[in-house]
Design an enzyme around this catalytic site. Structure first.
Site, PDB file in Angstrom:
ATOM      1  N   GLY A 239       0.830  -1.204   0.000  1.00 34.21           N
ATOM      2  CA  GLY A 239       0.000   0.000   0.000  1.00 34.21           C
ATOM      3  C   GLY A 239       0.854   1.240   0.000  1.00 34.21           C
ATOM      4  O   GLY A 239       2.080   1.165  -0.093  1.00 34.21           O
TER       5      GLY A 239
ATOM      6  N   GLU B 116       4.767  -2.821  -5.655  1.00 33.46           N
ATOM      7  CA  GLU B 116       5.462  -3.450  -4.535  1.00 33.46           C
ATOM      8  C   GLU B 116       5.549  -4.965  -4.625  1.00 33.46           C
ATOM      9  O   GLU B 116       6.395  -5.572  -3.967  1.00 33.46           O
ATOM     10  CB  GLU B 116       4.786  -3.042  -3.217  1.00 33.46           C
ATOM     11  CG  GLU B 116       4.912  -1.543  -2.967  1.00 33.46           C
ATOM     12  CD  GLU B 116       4.244  -1.098  -1.674  1.00 33.46           C
ATOM     13  OE1 GLU B 116       3.646  -1.933  -0.980  1.00 33.46           O
ATOM     14  OE2 GLU B 116       4.335   0.106  -1.385  1.00 33.46           O
TER      15      GLU B 116
ATOM     16  N   ASP C  37      -5.375  11.762  16.935  1.00 35.89           N
ATOM     17  CA  ASP C  37      -4.117  12.495  16.834  1.00 35.89           C
ATOM     18  C   ASP C  37      -3.138  11.915  15.812  1.00 35.89           C
ATOM     19  O   ASP C  37      -1.956  12.254  15.824  1.00 35.89           O
ATOM     20  CB  ASP C  37      -3.424  12.593  18.212  1.00 35.89           C
ATOM     21  CG  ASP C  37      -4.277  13.355  19.216  1.00 35.89           C
ATOM     22  OD1 ASP C  37      -4.937  14.335  18.812  1.00 35.89           O
ATOM     23  OD2 ASP C  37      -4.315  12.959  20.396  1.00 35.89           O
TER      24      ASP C  37
ATOM     25  N   GLU D 289      11.388  -8.707   1.803  1.00 31.34           N
ATOM     26  CA  GLU D 289      10.908 -10.062   1.614  1.00 31.34           C
ATOM     27  C   GLU D 289       9.408  -9.967   1.379  1.00 31.34           C
ATOM     28  O   GLU D 289       8.767  -9.033   1.855  1.00 31.34           O
ATOM     29  CB  GLU D 289      11.182 -10.846   2.902  1.00 31.34           C
ATOM     30  CG  GLU D 289      10.932 -12.333   2.844  1.00 31.34           C
ATOM     31  CD  GLU D 289      11.176 -13.001   4.220  1.00 31.34           C
ATOM     32  OE1 GLU D 289      10.789 -14.156   4.357  1.00 31.34           O
ATOM     33  OE2 GLU D 289      11.722 -12.348   5.129  1.00 31.34           O
TER      34      GLU D 289
END
Ligand SMILES: [Zn+2]
Length: 169
Positions: A76, A96, A114, A139
């Site tokens: 992601g 990726e 927050d 990996e």
């Protein structure tokens, strides 16, 4: 997630920003000392994808040197402004992991008090490509639900999303 910096200068006029104290300008956290514009800090949007095939769920071990270095995370990354969120997920998985995926459903939206990041997590299945770790992964491998490395996950949101995904059956 990468650090999010506090704004210091006005995007309109370049003037220095001053903390507002929430007293005026509709409660904006800053206002410009030059033109008086209120300045808000928007959340940052990220996307992650649970890619599942017959071998299990795909996780990668993060190569970047930050607090999640060496930990297992979902593929992601950032959603660009103007980009369709699900499409950003497909793009990040390809970058990726080398896999082409098709989004199957929304797993959840994760945000924390927050924390500037809002994470949207989808489930997807591979439809093409070839599994290969990109430069952001040390990996990459599949885990069956029983094998998932709960103590070595990079982010709290990774654990929450995996639990939500598995609990749906
Ligand atoms: Zn200004």
């Amino acid at each position: 997630m990468p650090p999010v910096f506090t704004p210091r200068f006005c995007a309109q006029c370049g003037g220095k920003l001053v903390a507002n104290g929430g007293l005026n300008s509709g409660g904006a956290p800053f206002y410009c000392s030059g033109c008086g514009s209120p300045v808000y800090e928007d959340p940052k949007v990220a996307v992650a994808v649970i890619v599942e095939n017959g071998d299990g769920l795909l996780l990668l071990r993060r190569a970047q040197h930050d607090q999640a270095h060496g930990k297992w995370i979902l593929p992601g990354g950032h959603v660009d402004r103007g980009e369709v969120v699900a499409r950003a997920g497909v793009r990040e998985v390809a970058e990726e992991t080398g896999l082409e995926v098709e989004i199957s459903r929304l797993v959840g939206v994760y945000s924390y008090q927050d924390n500037p990041w809002v994470l949207v997590v989808y489930a997807a299945r591979p439809v093409g490509g070839e599994l290969s770790a990109g430069p952001e992964a040390l990996e990459i491998r599949h885990f069956t639900p029983e094998e998932l490395p709960w103590d070595e996950l990079g982010y709290l949101s990774t654990a929450h999303a995996l639990k939500d995904h598995l609990s749906r059956g």
